[in-house]
Design a protein around this motif. Structure first.
Motif, PDB file in Angstrom:
ATOM      1  N   ALA A  58       0.741 -13.782  13.525  1.00 33.75           N
ATOM      2  CA  ALA A  58       1.094 -12.803  12.043  1.00 33.75           C
ATOM      3  C   ALA A  58       2.076 -11.893  13.550  1.00 33.75           C
ATOM      4  CB  ALA A  58       0.278 -12.655  11.640  1.00 33.75           C
ATOM      5  N   GLU A  59       1.563 -12.373  14.371  1.00 29.63           N
ATOM      6  CA  GLU A  59       1.939 -11.470  15.301  1.00 29.63           C
ATOM      7  C   GLU A  59       3.298 -10.909  15.434  1.00 29.63           C
ATOM      8  OE1 GLU A  59       1.379 -14.773  17.680  1.00 29.63           O
ATOM      9  OE2 GLU A  59       0.357 -13.563  16.151  1.00 29.63           O
ATOM     10  N   ARG A  78       8.302 -15.246   8.032  1.00 37.00           N
ATOM     11  CA  ARG A  78       8.495 -15.297   8.920  1.00 37.00           C
ATOM     12  C   ARG A  78       7.728 -16.576   9.899  1.00 37.00           C
ATOM     13  NH1 ARG A  78       5.351 -10.861   9.473  1.00 37.00           N
ATOM     14  NH2 ARG A  78       6.215  -9.857  11.041  1.00 37.00           N
ATOM     15  N   THR A 233      -4.586 -14.510   3.587  1.00 39.65           N
ATOM     16  CA  THR A 233      -3.992 -13.302   4.345  1.00 39.65           C
ATOM     17  C   THR A 233      -5.206 -12.098   3.728  1.00 39.65           C
ATOM     18  OG1 THR A 233      -2.891 -13.855   5.524  1.00 39.65           O
ATOM     19  CG2 THR A 233      -2.902 -11.596   6.077  1.00 39.65           C
ATOM     20  N   TYR A 235      -4.922  -8.796   3.284  1.00 40.63           N
ATOM     21  CA  TYR A 235      -4.132  -8.257   4.154  1.00 40.63           C
ATOM     22  C   TYR A 235      -4.114  -5.688   4.273  1.00 40.63           C
ATOM     23  CZ  TYR A 235      -2.279  -7.862  -0.343  1.00 40.63           C
ATOM     24  OH  TYR A 235      -2.284  -7.328  -2.202  1.00 40.63           O
ATOM     25  N   THR A 497       8.246  -4.453   9.936  1.00 42.06           N
ATOM     26  CA  THR A 497       7.508  -5.686  10.037  1.00 42.06           C
ATOM     27  C   THR A 497       6.065  -6.766  10.980  1.00 42.06           C
ATOM     28  OG1 THR A 497       8.641  -7.797  10.774  1.00 42.06           O
ATOM     29  CG2 THR A 497       9.095  -7.254   8.556  1.00 42.06           C
ATOM     30  N   ASP A 498       6.199  -5.720  12.092  1.00 41.93           N
ATOM     31  CA  ASP A 498       5.565  -5.891  13.261  1.00 41.93           C
ATOM     32  C   ASP A 498       4.690  -5.234  12.927  1.00 41.93           C
ATOM     33  OD1 ASP A 498       5.136  -6.548  15.849  1.00 41.93           O
ATOM     34  OD2 ASP A 498       5.549  -5.032  16.439  1.00 41.93           O
ATOM     35  N   LYS A 501       1.805  -4.756  16.304  1.00 42.52           N
ATOM     36  CA  LYS A 501       0.765  -5.649  16.745  1.00 42.52           C
ATOM     37  C   LYS A 501       0.855  -6.094  18.306  1.00 42.52           C
ATOM     38  CE  LYS A 501       0.664  -8.283  12.493  1.00 42.52           C
ATOM     39  NZ  LYS A 501       1.437  -6.482  11.579  1.00 42.52           N
ATOM     40  N   THR A 532       0.081  -7.526   7.559  1.00 42.92           N
ATOM     41  CA  THR A 532       1.395  -8.089   7.310  1.00 42.92           C
ATOM     42  C   THR A 532       2.303  -8.272   6.045  1.00 42.92           C
ATOM     43  OG1 THR A 532       0.420 -10.477   6.567  1.00 42.92           O
ATOM     44  CG2 THR A 532       0.168 -10.307   8.863  1.00 42.92           C
TER      45      THR A 532
END
Length: 933
Positions: A58-59, A78, A233, A235, A497-498, A501, A532
């Motif tokens: 996810a990173e 992703r 996930t 979230y 979206t990051d 992380k 995420t």
């Protein structure tokens, strides 16, 4: 391109930017591209620099794709978490026409003119709107497919458990196993298989290979009746330990779980962070753990000449495995001494650093100790950042651990435990001990933190996705954007979206070094859900089309249709508007006249029936209401308002006192959900939830109302076992009776101004009750009445409807009800707002009647002339032609209206002008004689 897969490339076909490739079952999009030797997978957001795969989960900040399947395109998937399927067509984002040949790549040459914050300064002259269309067209990453409208298939599942374990790595699995004997357990993990790092780091646990040990624990949990979710996930964490989980399922619709757990165990691991050096964003520069992951999980060798750059022991494993797989590996370790033995076949250079990368479109060589070294991949490990997003969403605080070079949880949060690498327990033994609730062994993996340092003119990248460099952080500091929240917004560090992380730690460490206040004092930005990106279809669930706001239906809908009802929606309910033949006006007049002359039967089932029970029921009922309710005698009813926290009238209605510990709140049909939600919110947040309970019983009860001069005779004929005399059952009282074999509640309240009785029975008995009322009413000339006639009758009496005769500013004293405002000493919702300067303003709009010769249009504005200009002083809220009074009636909100009764005002509407006289709201039977007639 040369395949980098160790073994068969795979049978699945897919394409990337129009070129065909093949991959294996179990591949992610990223692993499939790497296996085919594709390094350049996208372009950065701001400068359109070439970007390659960085991570494996996810990173990942770079490998985002627009993916087309079956003719439909989904944007911004992703590549490290999306599984490859046969026939997929991948397109790079933020590139035109392709990542390899992006015409906007020339923007990078203008980088010196486009520093952080340049758009705040550059496009002010001559006019921002001249530049806005072009900038908006270039903004964003992927592109929406207008033809792709995903079906509303995402189900929402609500669940409860004793312990929710988030993360199925070594620590999470150990914690789940330990909790299994103490109650119900739910284990969720975002990967296909459990095990976390055991899937790519060879190790034995309790005498078994890591993956086998992990699988045995999940099998045992499921066999014991516990829940295990994969590709799920977590979230977001919300109030009262509510966790939102997005679960992806193959060949089935996704699901969103809303889980409330007595205890949440966060075992989310840690993310390897980059090291910062010149041009460290080139394709081929990636996380050292990612290189190991792709090798062990997908048989992909990310490079043949690999430079590994580290400041800790963890990268040694990666270097050794790559060397055993046939790569030439040079390991640059910034420290003078390592805590592990140098891997066989690896060239080790202690006290060395990678200063820069060469290669415009990907790694071709590196500068190491000012010497050029050939390389096609650079794997970096700057240490690990615990994944504490969920902990911080739950108001957890962090502190900086010098030995770990990381921010870790500082103090426990009630109802939550953080274990494993997320808690700073790095290393397998430490994670297993921490997960089991034992003292962790405190492995530090020998890190010597290496934070970003300025090095002249070269650009060193901190945020790969958003193109934030070390120089941008320095510029933000010079311009006094030193708070991390200001830094984030000025430079876009950690946005999109990051969500920081891979970039936040290096960014805040750089700012800490500049300001000299230390990493812990510098702090982090606020972590907000989702952790995420989550599809909007998952958040919306099935709320789409007719399901977006589902129409609520009456138990007697079929009976009303058979009786010739015309239906309309009122407050979300489909209700009879009028009955019978003829026009609407004819039907409404007919029903209103019957209600005034004989007796009318109305279906009032949607009216709220919210029970408040327990020792503190009176306190909660009082707090929720503008009018005090606890002083009621049992079996009595009181009308009143509910206010928002800003003192505005939210709803009106009656409340019934069953006993000192039992109240029934009856609100308007459209506000049932809102009133229930606010009662439940305050029950939990402002009261002892063990002493008061709230239950929405609206769907369980049907209510039929008999209203009119003959209403008492009709109800008497039903033999409900209730004394209907005025002494036993006066107006605003209720009694419990029986209708056949079911309970019946008879409440003497009126929304028409005539004697009325509301009879509530279990919904299953609604049809029988209606039959009995129609039969008993036949000799009394009874008939059914719809909502339109009811609205007319209440307007004759001046009874308001919240939201129609009030607006978002109306307070109770604007309606002529000021007693509780001046007399109540206890707290109630909205109390303090009733004494603000705005609430005390003299020219507030107030609720009045309006008498006119002609029917006034609803919405017509009252006006007064100021210097030959007209100014609005209020508006008409309700307007009807009264068949009882034989004249028009109207209600409205007019400035200082209560003090202007008798004054004539001018009104305008769509070019027409009207005259009206302000009056009291009640136009019919102001003495209330008919309530007891």
């Amino acid at each position: 391109m040369t395949s980098r897969r160790l073994g068969e490339i795979g049978p699945l076909s897919f394409s990337f930017d129009g070129k065909p490739y093949r991959g294996r079952d179990g591949d992610t999009l990223a692993s499939a591209l790497l296996a085919n030797g594709v390094r350049l997978v996208g372009r950065s957001f701001k400068y359109h620099r070439p970007r390659g795969v960085w991570g494996f989960g996810a990173e990942e900040p770079n490998a985002l794709f627009d993916v087309t399947e079956n003719g439909k395109t989904t944007p911004n998937l992703r590549g490290t978490t999306e599984l490859l399927r046969d026939g997929m067509a991948l397109r790079s984002v933020n590139a035109a026409p392709t990542a390899a040949s992006d015409r906007y790549g020339a923007l990078d040459r203008l980088a010196r003119f486009l520093p952080a914050g340049f758009y705040y300064k550059t496009f002010l002259w001559p006019d921002w709107h001249r530049f806005e269309p072009s900038i908006r067209n270039m903004a964003g990453l992927g592109r929406l497919d207008g033809a792709h409208q995903p079906a509303a298939e995402v189900a929402t599942v609500s669940a409860q458990c004793d312990r929710l374990v988030i993360g199925a790595g070594p620590a999470g699995l150990t914690a789940a196993r330990a909790a299994a004997g103490l109650g119900s357990v739910m284990l969720v993990d975002d990967r296909v298989l459990p095990g976390g790092s055991l899937l790519w780091c060879e190790a034995e646990v309790e005498g078994r290979a890591g993956p086998d040990w992990a699988r045995s624990i999940t099998d045992d949990l499921q066999a014991g009746g516990h829940t295990v979710l994969s590709r799920a996930t977590a979230y977001g964490i919300y109030d009262h330990n509510l966790v939102a989980i997005w679960e992806r399922r193959e060949n089935l619709p996704d699901r969103v779980w809303r889980v409330r757990a007595k205890e949440i165990v966060v075992a989310t691991g840690a993310i390897e962070r980059p090291l910062v050096f010149a041009d460290n964003d080139r394709p081929g520069v990636m996380s050292a753990e990612a290189g190991l992951y792709y090798l062990k999980r997908h048989d992909v060798l990310v490079g043949e000449r690999v430079a590994v750059f580290t400041n800790n022991d963890s990268a040694y494993r990666t270097a050794g495995e790559l060397a055993r797989a046939g790569a030439r590996v040079i390991l640059a370790d910034t420290r003078r001494q390592a805590g592990v033995v140098a891997p066989e076949g690896v060239e080790l250079r202690m006290g060395a650093s990678v200063e820069a990368v060469y290669g415009a479109r990907g790694v071709e060589a590196v500068s190491m100790d000012k010497r050029r070294r050939e390389a096609d991949a650079v794997l970096v490990s700057g240490g690990f950042t615990p994944t504490v997003h969920l902990f911080c969403q739950n108001k957890g605080k962090l502190h900086y651990d010098e030995k770990l070079g990381a921010l870790v949880p500082r103090e426990p949060v009630e109802g939550m435990r953080v274990v494993g690498a997320a808690n700073g327990a790095f290393g397998l033994d430490a994670a297993l001990s921490d997960g089991a609730g034992e003292e962790a062994l405190g492995e530090t993996y020998g890190i010597a933190p290496l934070w970003p340092k300025s090095s002249g003119k070269s650009r060193q990248w901190i945020d790969f996705q958003n193109d934030v460099t070390l120089k941008d952080v320095e510029l933000a500091a010079r311009e006094n954007f030193r708070s991390v929240e200001h830094l984030k917004r000025y430079t876009t560090l950690g946005m999109a979206t990051d969500q920081g992380k891979t970039s936040n730690m290096n960014g805040l460490a750089a700012m800490a070094a500049i300001t000299g206040q230390g990493i812990e004092a510098t702090g982090t930005t606020t972590y907000r859900p989702p952790f995420t990106p989550v599809p909007l279809t998952a958040i919306a669930g099935r709320r789409r089309g007719e399901l977006f706001n589902p129409v609520r239906r009456l138990p007697l809908e079929a009976r009303h249709r058979a009786a010739g009802a015309t239906f309309r929606e009122y407050g979300g309910w489909l209700r009879p508007a009028w009955f019978g033949e003829g026009t609407k006006d004819e039907a409404v007049r007919r029903e209103a006249e019957r209600a005034r002359e004989t007796v009318a039967i109305l279906d009032g089932s949607p009216l709220g029936k919210i029970e408040v029970m327990g020792p503190d029921a009176g306190r909660l009922a009082d707090f929720n209401s503008y009018n005090t309710l606890s002083t009621l005698k049992p079996c009595r009813i009181r009308y009143g308002f509910m206010l928002t926290e800003s003192g505005v009238v939210y709803d009106d209605g009656v409340s019934l006192k069953v006993a000192d510990d039992h109240y029934l709140v009856s609100c308007s049909s459209g506000h049932v959900a809102g009133v229930y939600a606010r009662l439940e919110e305050w029950r939990q947040d402002g009261f002892d939830p063990g002493r008061v309970f709230v239950h929405n019983a609206t769907p369980q009860w049907a209510t039929l109302t008999a209203s009119g001069p003959r209403a008492k005779a009709l109800v008497e004929a039903l033999s409900l076992g209730v004394d209907l005399s005025d002494e036993a059952l006066p107006h605003m009282a209720f009694a419990q009776g029986r209708f056949g074999a079911v309970p019946a509640r008879v409440a003497r309240v009126s929304f028409t101004g005539d004697r009325s009785y509301e009879i509530s029975v279990p919904s299953r008995a609604a049809g029988a009750l209606l039959d009995a009322m129609l039969e008993a009413g036949r000799p009394l000339d009874a008939g059914l009445m719809g909502s339109e006639a009811l609205l007319l009758l209440r307007a004759e009496k001046g009874y308001l409807i919240a939201g129609k005769d009030t607006d978002g500013t109306t307070m109770p004293h604007d309606l002529g009800v000021s007693g509780p405002r001046s007399k109540r000493k206890d707290e109630f919702m909205g109390k303090r707002s009733l004494f603000t300067e705005e609430a005390e303003r003299e020219n507030r709009q107030q609720f009045v009647g309006l008498e006119a010769e002609t029917l006034l249009p609803t919405g017509a504005h009252g006006v007064e002339r100021v210097s030959e200009k007209r100014r609005s002083i209020g508006f008409v809220t309700s307007s009807y032609q009264s068949p009882t009074l034989k004249r028009p009636i109207a209600l409205g909100l007019i400035e200082r209206g209560l003090s202007r009764v008798g004054e004539e005002i001018e009104l305008v509407h769509l070019g027409q002008t009207f005259r009206a006289r302000i009056s009291t709201p009640c136009a019919f039977d102001p003495e209330g004689v008919r309530l007891n007639a």
